[in-house]
Design an enzyme around this catalytic site. Structure first.
Site, short mmCIF file in Angstrom:
data_model
loop_
_atom_site.label_atom_id
_atom_site.label_comp_id
_atom_site.label_asym_id
_atom_site.label_seq_id
_atom_site.Cartn_x
_atom_site.Cartn_y
_atom_site.Cartn_z
N LYS A 120 -14.62 7.82 9.44
CA LYS A 120 -13.42 7.26 10.07
C LYS A 120 -13.47 7.60 11.55
CE LYS A 120 -9.47 5.20 8.67
NZ LYS A 120 -9.17 4.40 7.47
P1 NAD Z 1 -1.23 -2.21 11.18
O1 NAD Z 1 -1.43 -1.64 12.52
O2 NAD Z 1 -1.57 -3.64 10.93
O3 NAD Z 1 0.29 -1.96 10.69
C1 NAD Z 1 0.86 -0.69 10.70
C2 NAD Z 1 2.31 -0.83 10.26
O4 NAD Z 1 2.86 0.49 10.14
C3 NAD Z 1 3.17 -1.58 11.26
O5 NAD Z 1 4.09 -2.40 10.57
C4 NAD Z 1 3.90 -0.46 11.99
O6 NAD Z 1 5.16 -0.87 12.50
C5 NAD Z 1 4.08 0.52 10.86
N1 NAD Z 1 4.35 1.88 11.36
C6 NAD Z 1 3.67 2.56 12.31
N2 NAD Z 1 4.26 3.74 12.52
C7 NAD Z 1 5.33 3.79 11.69
C8 NAD Z 1 6.33 4.76 11.44
N3 NAD Z 1 6.35 5.92 12.09
N4 NAD Z 1 7.28 4.48 10.49
C9 NAD Z 1 7.26 3.31 9.83
N5 NAD Z 1 6.33 2.37 10.03
C10 NAD Z 1 5.39 2.61 10.95
O7 NAD Z 1 -2.06 -1.25 10.20
P2 NAD Z 1 -2.62 -1.57 8.75
O8 NAD Z 1 -4.05 -1.96 8.90
O9 NAD Z 1 -1.68 -2.43 8.00
O10 NAD Z 1 -2.63 -0.10 8.11
C11 NAD Z 1 -1.53 0.46 7.42
C12 NAD Z 1 -2.01 1.55 6.49
O11 NAD Z 1 -2.96 0.98 5.58
C13 NAD Z 1 -2.72 2.73 7.14
O12 NAD Z 1 -2.46 3.90 6.42
C14 NAD Z 1 -4.18 2.36 7.00
O13 NAD Z 1 -5.03 3.50 7.06
C15 NAD Z 1 -4.16 1.74 5.63
N6 NAD Z 1 -5.31 0.87 5.34
C16 NAD Z 1 -5.61 -0.21 6.13
C17 NAD Z 1 -6.70 -1.00 5.79
C18 NAD Z 1 -7.05 -2.24 6.55
O14 NAD Z 1 -7.96 -2.95 6.11
N7 NAD Z 1 -6.38 -2.59 7.64
C19 NAD Z 1 -7.50 -0.67 4.68
C20 NAD Z 1 -7.14 0.43 3.90
C21 NAD Z 1 -6.05 1.19 4.23
#
Ligand code: NAD
Length: 430
Positions: free
Chosen positions: A120
């Protein structure tokens, strides 16, 4: 109360505070040790990252000043294949957070059976404060700095919080310029015309839906009319919300970094997506009532989807949720004490390492397609994704059933056996 494992950090280079993601990960590892048999001999491998690179990322700002940012790339384990895992841009990124996220990638890739280790990366930055040009310079300098350990056969980054296909395109271009060729396979989650894969953007949310609806079926929870609360409405949360709504569930509440909204008859998910695109967050959405961020956790629901950051489901929130099913779209959203409470209360938790594995699975497809320069149709990708995730979920479910343990510990048993078996077979070098 189940017996709580007390994790001991024993690494001199980090100083984790209570509830840190690294300690959460260590306590999950402690729970798996009794099931590892002779492989427990190698368990220390799981408790320390193989390699952690800290880089200084200086960039020239548009106003001519120079700013420095902290960047990280951690390769937790490479026993089963090259490193694989996203890159996060967030002001709270730390080395130990990236270590935990890398470790969960080791477990996730092994739990699904993908031929990767876990890695990561991240930069400690608030990207919304940068111009597009500054963001590009930041991305290119960071890629150059970590270029000594990434590569299509070494370690393959991908999107995570606040990173997207454009950022992956800059990473691919920078790495390619440095080696004097075009290395599409160095990152995944790229735009389609640069060797990206159809289906990648929605793959993680789709995986949350695939594993979540299978878990719902097994606990006899009908999706029809089921109330869903989603924290985080980015790539993962908004796609999961869209698919659950399309299957007949009601997305009643959404919370993100700008606020929380409630609409008991069910939010219009496409309208909320359009609002977030235009305004950067859910706050101010006309089709719902604004509620206090803290009240989000009290909204009655059958399905709770944390899809933002780590450590969101605390013991207090675990005690009061009405959810029957928690689907971990985010990585590490549930603290260990909260995990015990959910388990005691009979709340089924589909853990991150299988629930959000759809993204890395389609990233794997992208990497395979890049190597062969032969690209598949979206239907083919979705069918393969559903098949691989469905089989991995069933195996973890059966393991949990057989050993009378939670799905999380079962996923760790399946994954850690695979990782440590590879470790044992490869042996120690020299
Ligand atoms: P993103 O940047 O597209 O979205 C993040 C979301 O979290 C946004 O809606 C933001 O407003 C919200 N957020 C941020 N800080 C916050 C807070 N303090 N309180 C409430 N909401 C908050 O990111 P993403 O890719 O959707 O990732 C979200 C989660 O999913 C993370 O934990 C990431 O590690 C995990 N994830 C993502 C992927 C991927 O393919 N993008 C894969 C596996 C896991």
């Amino acid at each position: 109360m189940l017996q709580k494992a007390i994790p001991q950090n024993h690494l001199s280079y980090i100083d984790p505070q209570a509830d840190s993601p690294w300690l959460t990960y260590l306590s999950q590892v402690e729970r798996v040790l009794p099931y590892l048999g002779d492989l427990a001999r190698w368990a220390e491998t799981l408790r320390r990252p193989k390699r952690a690179l800290i880089v200084d990322v200086p960039i020239e700002m548009d106003d001519g000043s120079v700013r420095h940012f902290e960047g990280f790339r951690v390769q937790h384990n490479l026993s089963r294949g090259p490193g694989k895992g996203g890159v996060r841009y967030h002001p709270q990124v730390t080395l130990e957070e990236v270590m935990a996220l890398a470790a969960w990638m080791t477990v996730k890739n092994a739990a699904v059976g993908l031929p990767y280790g876990g890695a990561k990366g991240g930069i400690r930055v608030e990207p919304s404060g940068l111009s597009r040009k500054e963001l590009e310079r930041l991305t290119r300098r960071y890629t150059s700095e970590i270029g000594i350990i990434i590569g299509p056969q070494q370690d393959i980054p991908a999107p995570d919080v606040n990173t997207n296909p454009q950022i992956m395109a800059w990473m691919m271009d920078t790495y390619s310029m440095n080696i004097g060729g075009t290395a599409t396979g160095v990152v995944t989650g790229k735009p389609i015309q640069l060797g990206g894969s159809l289906g990648r953007v929605k793959a993680t949310g789709r995986g949350v839906f695939v594993t979540g609806s299978e878990a719902a079926r097994r606990i006899k929870l009908s999706l029809q009319g089921a109330r869903v609360a989603v924290q985080g409405f980015g790539n993962v949360g908004s796609t999961a919300a869209e698919l659950f709504a399309a299957a007949g569930a009601k997305v009643v509440a959404v919370q993100d970094h700008t606020g929380a909204v409630l609409h008991e008859p069910g939010l219009d998910v496409p309208a909320l997506q359009a609002h977030v695109l235009a305004h950067g967050g859910v706050a101010g959405f006309a089709g719902a009532q604004a509620i206090a961020v803290a009240d989000f956790w009290d909204v009655p629901c059958e399905i709770l989807i944390p899809a933002a950051l780590e450590g969101q489901i605390t013991e207090a929130r675990a005690r009061k949720t009405t959810a029957k099913l928690v689907l971990e779209g985010a990585n590490g959203p549930t603290l260990p004490g909260a995990d015990d409470i959910l388990s005691e209360r009979g709340v089924m938790v589909v853990p991150d390492v299988i629930c959000n594995a759809g993204g890395v699975t389609v990233s794997y497809f992208e990497w395979v397609q890049d190597f062969s320069s032969f690209f598949w149709s979206e239907d083919e990708i979705n069918a393969r994704l559903d098949k691989i995730l469905g089989a991995a979920f069933a195996h973890i479910w059966d393991t949990a059933d057989k050993l009378k343990i939670t799905l999380r510990t079962a996923a760790f048993v399946v994954a850690c056996e695979r990782v440590l078996q590879a470790r044992a077979e490869r042996g120690l070098y020299p």
